[in-house]
Structures are given as C-alpha cells and as structure tokens.
Design a protein around this motif. Structure first.
Motif, short mmCIF file in Angstrom:
data_model
loop_
_atom_site.label_atom_id
_atom_site.label_comp_id
_atom_site.label_asym_id
_atom_site.label_seq_id
_atom_site.Cartn_x
_atom_site.Cartn_y
_atom_site.Cartn_z
N PRO A 171 -5.49 0.01 -4.79
CA PRO A 171 -6.77 0.52 -4.12
C PRO A 171 -6.38 1.55 -3.03
CG PRO A 171 -7.20 -1.58 -4.65
CD PRO A 171 -5.77 -1.34 -4.61
N ARG A 172 -7.00 2.69 -2.83
CA ARG A 172 -7.04 3.55 -1.62
C ARG A 172 -6.98 2.89 -0.42
NH1 ARG A 172 -8.97 6.58 2.26
NH2 ARG A 172 -11.12 5.83 1.99
N THR A 173 -6.18 2.76 0.55
CA THR A 173 -6.01 2.03 1.76
C THR A 173 -5.82 2.70 2.94
OG1 THR A 173 -4.90 0.23 0.56
CG2 THR A 173 -4.91 0.04 2.65
N ASP A 174 -6.49 2.45 4.07
CA ASP A 174 -6.21 3.03 5.38
C ASP A 174 -5.65 2.15 6.34
OD1 ASP A 174 -7.58 5.21 4.89
OD2 ASP A 174 -9.67 4.57 5.54
N ALA A 227 0.92 -1.15 0.04
CA ALA A 227 0.02 0.17 0.05
C ALA A 227 0.82 1.22 -0.02
CB ALA A 227 -0.85 -0.04 1.08
N ARG A 228 2.09 1.25 0.79
CA ARG A 228 2.96 2.43 0.80
C ARG A 228 3.79 2.47 -0.54
NH1 ARG A 228 3.68 0.50 6.53
NH2 ARG A 228 2.17 1.89 7.87
N THR A 249 -9.38 -1.38 2.46
CA THR A 249 -9.16 -0.86 1.31
C THR A 249 -10.21 -0.66 0.57
OG1 THR A 249 -8.96 -2.84 0.03
CG2 THR A 249 -7.08 -2.24 1.13
N ASP A 250 -10.15 0.42 -0.38
CA ASP A 250 -11.46 0.33 -1.43
C ASP A 250 -11.67 -0.48 -2.12
OD1 ASP A 250 -11.66 2.97 0.03
OD2 ASP A 250 -10.83 4.36 -1.98
#
Length: 529
Positions: free
Chosen positions: A199-202, A192-193, A332-333
């Motif tokens: 996909p957009r991820t928290d 994610a990084r 994630t989205d």
C-alpha cells in the motif's frame, strides 16, 4: 489407601506425530552448499525489561511488542517480577517450543526461565514433554543455556546459528546471515521502499538522535543511571534532549493529525501484530493520538503514568542504533475492498527461488485490534493458492535472497477488488513481511498427519489454560487420541496455577473445525505477543 482390586484408568495414548518435512530439511534443500551443523535460536525478545538476569532487553535492535506499547510507566521496571515472568514464559518458552516442534533433528537453543536447578529442570521437562510425541527421527536436540551471551556452540559442534529475531547478544556468533541485514529486511520502511507491491506509504523518520544524557541536565543524567526503569527522557527536561524530543514528537503528531481517515499507523519493528493501528473513525484517530502523546494525568493518578509511546520509543535512540532507524513511523493507505487475506509461508533458497509451504488464513483478536493469535489452513485449497501467489512469492524471494538471506519467510497479503463483493483475482498487496519462522509454519508440515486422518483443515492458536498439561489432555482425551489435537508448546506455571500453550486442531471440514476450536476457546484465554 486405595481399595483392593481396583485398577487405575490408563492415561491417554497419544499418536506419534510424523511431520511431512522439517525446517532443517527445508533449509538444507534451500542452501545445499551449507554442509555445516545448523543450530536454531527460536525465541522472542523485548526492548522493555530484562527477561531474566541472563537475558537482557534489547537496546540496539528495538522491538515494539505489545508490552512495550501498552505497559504503563509504573510497570516498566526490571524489579517488576510479574511482568518479566509473563514475558519470559511467552518469549523464552512458548515461542521457542512452538518452533522447536517443527525444527527437526537439529540443535535448538532454549533459554532458561528459572535460576535454580529445580526451575531449570522444570523448563527442560516442559519442552521435552512437548516434543516427545514427535517421530524420534524428527525430534530436535534441546540445548538449554542461561542467555544469549552463553550459547554453547563449540561444546555442541554447532557451525552456524539460524535465528528468529535479532538479539543484541547474537553479534559475534557465526550466523547464517548478518544481523543488521536481517533487521532491515524485517523493517516496515524497507518493505515500503522495496518496490514490492505494498500500500502507498508515508515514511516519517526522526532527525538525528538525542544528545547524551550527561550533556543535557541533572534530570536526564539521573534517568540514565536508573537501570531499574526504561531510560526515557524526563517530561520535565527543558534541555537539548527535551527540545529534540519535543520537535520530533510534534512532527509525527502533526502528520497523524493531518492524515485523512482511513489509514494504518505502524512502528518500524514489531511482531505478533503489535505496533499497528487501523484507523477508520475519528474516535480511533483520537485514541491513537492519545496513545502516542503524553497523557495528562488525573489529579489522583501517579504522574509517571503520563508517558506516551513516542516519548518511550524516541528516548531509546542512540548513536549505536541511529543508522538502523528504529524510530521510523509509517502511515499507509488502507487496502480497498479486500476480498482475500492470507499469511503466506515459504522457504527462500540460495538461488533466490521460493519453495511454497502454505497460504493460511489469520486469526486476529476479537477486540478490533490487529493482534495475531493463530491461523487456519484448508489443505484442499493449497494448490490453487500456490499458483495464485507464486509470482508474488518469487518477487519476494528474489528481493530477500539478493540481500543474503536464506530460510523461512512469512508474508501477510491482502487481495483487493475494484468493486465490493467481486471474486478474488484483483490486485495483491503485501501488508507485512516477516523474514523469519512464522507462527503458522507448522500447519503445512502437519498436512500428512491431518489429511491421513480425513481432516481437511486445521487451525493453530495460543491459549492460557487453568491447570496443567495432563488435565487439559484428559479433558480433550478423544481428540488427542484421534490425532486431531496436538500440543506444539506448553509451559505449566505451578505457582500461578495456569499454563500457556499452543495447540493445533484438525477438522473434517470448516464447520467441524470451527466447532472444536470454539469449544476449546470457551474455557481458555487468548495470548498476545
């Protein structure tokens, strides 16, 4: 006594399988400067229970396989021989044989499931029967040993080991790449990084780690001494460990509760589709929250059954593995309007380039989960797919190689479109990155075998079969003799009366392939890892 003059029918005559190339040949091309003798460690691992007395569970590098997620507290103990045997068959034989089949003429390390001479001989016979159909020049050298602490590399002149997943016991051996580097390359948060298209991820990370059991309370000290069970923080603990766990759990559950539907929930490290929840409805969100949190047991149930995934996972965080962030959670989205779903396999070279192998379609369980059970490839489409995904594979290869990895990589990608029903050609997202040998890698290496027989597509999948190898091959004698069906892994459990296997099947076209695959599946069960 048989009748005089009768003849026993001849057994099936299996054709020799000649791979287009092997993993060892591909690795040597990708890393020509490495002239040493390379050995492969191809197996799975769990953080749940010891697989055998010589193959302990991982305690530093925590993997969340399906058993880790789904097993009840009552099952989570080293004395549960049924669970340990089930996992050992899959992780130490099934996966290892499947990878050994395409490893080529090189040492392949396999770990014994059994402890007696008879059991160890059975392990060997099962693997040797699987690779016996390969061209002699491509058969691996099978090296059996009790566990990761006893790999005989000096005795077999092995210079370095290439491995599939990180085993705690691999540290200290000469390896093709660093274990912690490999861990981070396969972690969901690192992807994610990475700056790669995902996909957009928290990302939700836990703060610190729980205090040592002996510094907390009697309950925690007793739990730590109980080597039979997974050492979770007791639910009744009100000391520093219980307080830490409650705070971390509350943060994660709050983030999940506040996240709008749809989304995907992921744990940090898993394989075979484990550790991933697709949440598209309120009921799925409720089910996820229930799985994560401690269940309230019914009055007649065992109180130990009230252990949620977060208690199980977070309890294993220690000063030894805190820097690896194994308890990180990701939200994630969902990829919008997916129009293509492929599992890419390629080789990353030392110069940071990608050598394309295949773009296969993944087969998931039919129960709505994301568990991977197999893959399908269409050989005529590979040139177009190679061109389509070349830029993405190159970006992945550069990112991986910069961190010191050379070898097989798998990437699960989804292609989205701005409007439903539009043709492919939209944005591509990496939804999972597997920096290791993927389960579908055999399909491109068998291209010549199948295409040369007029079979334009193929599918590999794992099954549980009642009975043994000979009965199965006899039942499907014609497809086996025609070369349209090949066993890549087989372990016969005589006591259980069943076998676990991985087969690859070819078809002239998609319809005929589907027909044969469906016929095989009707008499078998799926295998989840």
């Amino acid at each position: 006594m048989g009748s005089i003059g009768t003849e026993t029918p001849a057994g099936p005559k299996l054709p020799t399988v000649k791979l287009d190339t092997t993993l060892t040949e591909l690795y040597k091309r990708g890393c020509p400067g490495d002239a040493g003798r390379l050995g492969w460690v191809s197996c799975g691992v769990t953080s749940l229970v010891d697989l055998t007395p010589d193959f302990p569970r991982n305690t530093k590098f925590l993997y969340q396989d399906h058993a880790f997620i789904a097993a009840s507290r009552h099952e989570l103990k080293n004395g549960n021989g049924k669970l340990q045997w089930s996992l050992a068959k899959k992780y130490l034989s099934h996966i290892a044989q499947r990878d050994a089949f395409v490893s080529g003429n090189a040492p392949v390390i396999l770990f014994n499931l059994g402890q007696t001479p008879e059991q160890r001989e059975h392990d060997r016979r099962q693997a040797e029967a699987t690779i016996s159909v390969l061209d002699p020049s491509q058969r691996p050298e099978l090296i059996f040993c009790p566990g990761p602490a006893k790999i005989p590399i000096k005795e077999h002149g092995i210079d370095r080991l290439q491995y599939k997943v990180v085993l705690d016991g691999l540290q200290g051996y000469p390896l093709t790449h660093d274990v912690e580097t490999h861990w981070f390359l396969n972690s969901k948060a690192e992807l994610a990084r990475s700056g790669l298209p995902t996909p957009r991820t928290d990302i939700i990370e836990t703060d610190g780690c729980p205090p040592a059991p002996n510094s907390c309370c009697t309950l925690c000290a007793d739990a730590a001494r109980d080597t039979a069970h997974l050492p979770t923080i007791p639910a009744a603990c009100t000391g520093p460990r219980g307080q830490w766990l409650a705070a971390q759990t509350a943060r994660i559950l709050s983030a999940v509760q506040q996240r709008a539907i749809p989304f995907v929930f992921k744990t940090q490290q898993a394989f075979g589709g484990a550790g991933t929840w697709l949440v598209t409805t309120d009921s799925q969100k409720t089910a996820l929250l229930s799985c994560l949190s401690d269940h309230t047991p019914d009055s007649d149930s065992d109180p130990e059954e009230g252990e949620g995934l977060l208690r199980r996972l977070l309890s294993l965080l220690t000063p030894l593995n805190t820097h690896l962030h194994p308890t990180t959670i990701l939200l994630t989205d969902l990829v919008p309007n997916p129009v293509a779903d492929h599992g890419l396999t390629f080789i990353v070279t030392a110069s940071g380039t990608a050598h394309f192998l295949a773009a296969a379609e993944q087969i998931l369980t039919g129960d709505g989960s994301s568990a991977w059970v197999g893959s399908t490839i269409h050989y005529a489409r590979q040139d177009a797919l190679r061109a389509r995904y070349a830029p993405l594979m190159q970006r992945i290869a550069a990112w991986v190689a910069q961190r010191g990895y050379v070898g097989p990589v798998g990437a699960d990608v989804l292609e989205s479109s701005s409007s439903p029903g539009s043709p492919a050609g939209g944005e591509v997202f990496i939804v999972d990155l597997n920096v290791r040998v993927s389960g579908s890698v055999a399909l491109p290496l068998l291209r010549g075998h199948f295409v040369g027989r007029g079979l334009g597509c193929a599918s590999s999948f794992s099954i549980v079969v009642k009975g043994g190898r000979e009965e199965f091959i006899a039942k499907w004698r014609a497809p086996f003799e025609e070369g349209r069906m090949v066993v890549m892994s087989w372990y016969e459990d005589g006591e259980g009366g069943e076998s676990i296997a991985d087969v690859v099947v070819g078809g002239e076209d998609e319809a005929r392939l589907r027909e044969l695959v469906q016929a095989v599946r009707e008499g078998t069960e799926e295998v989840m890892f």
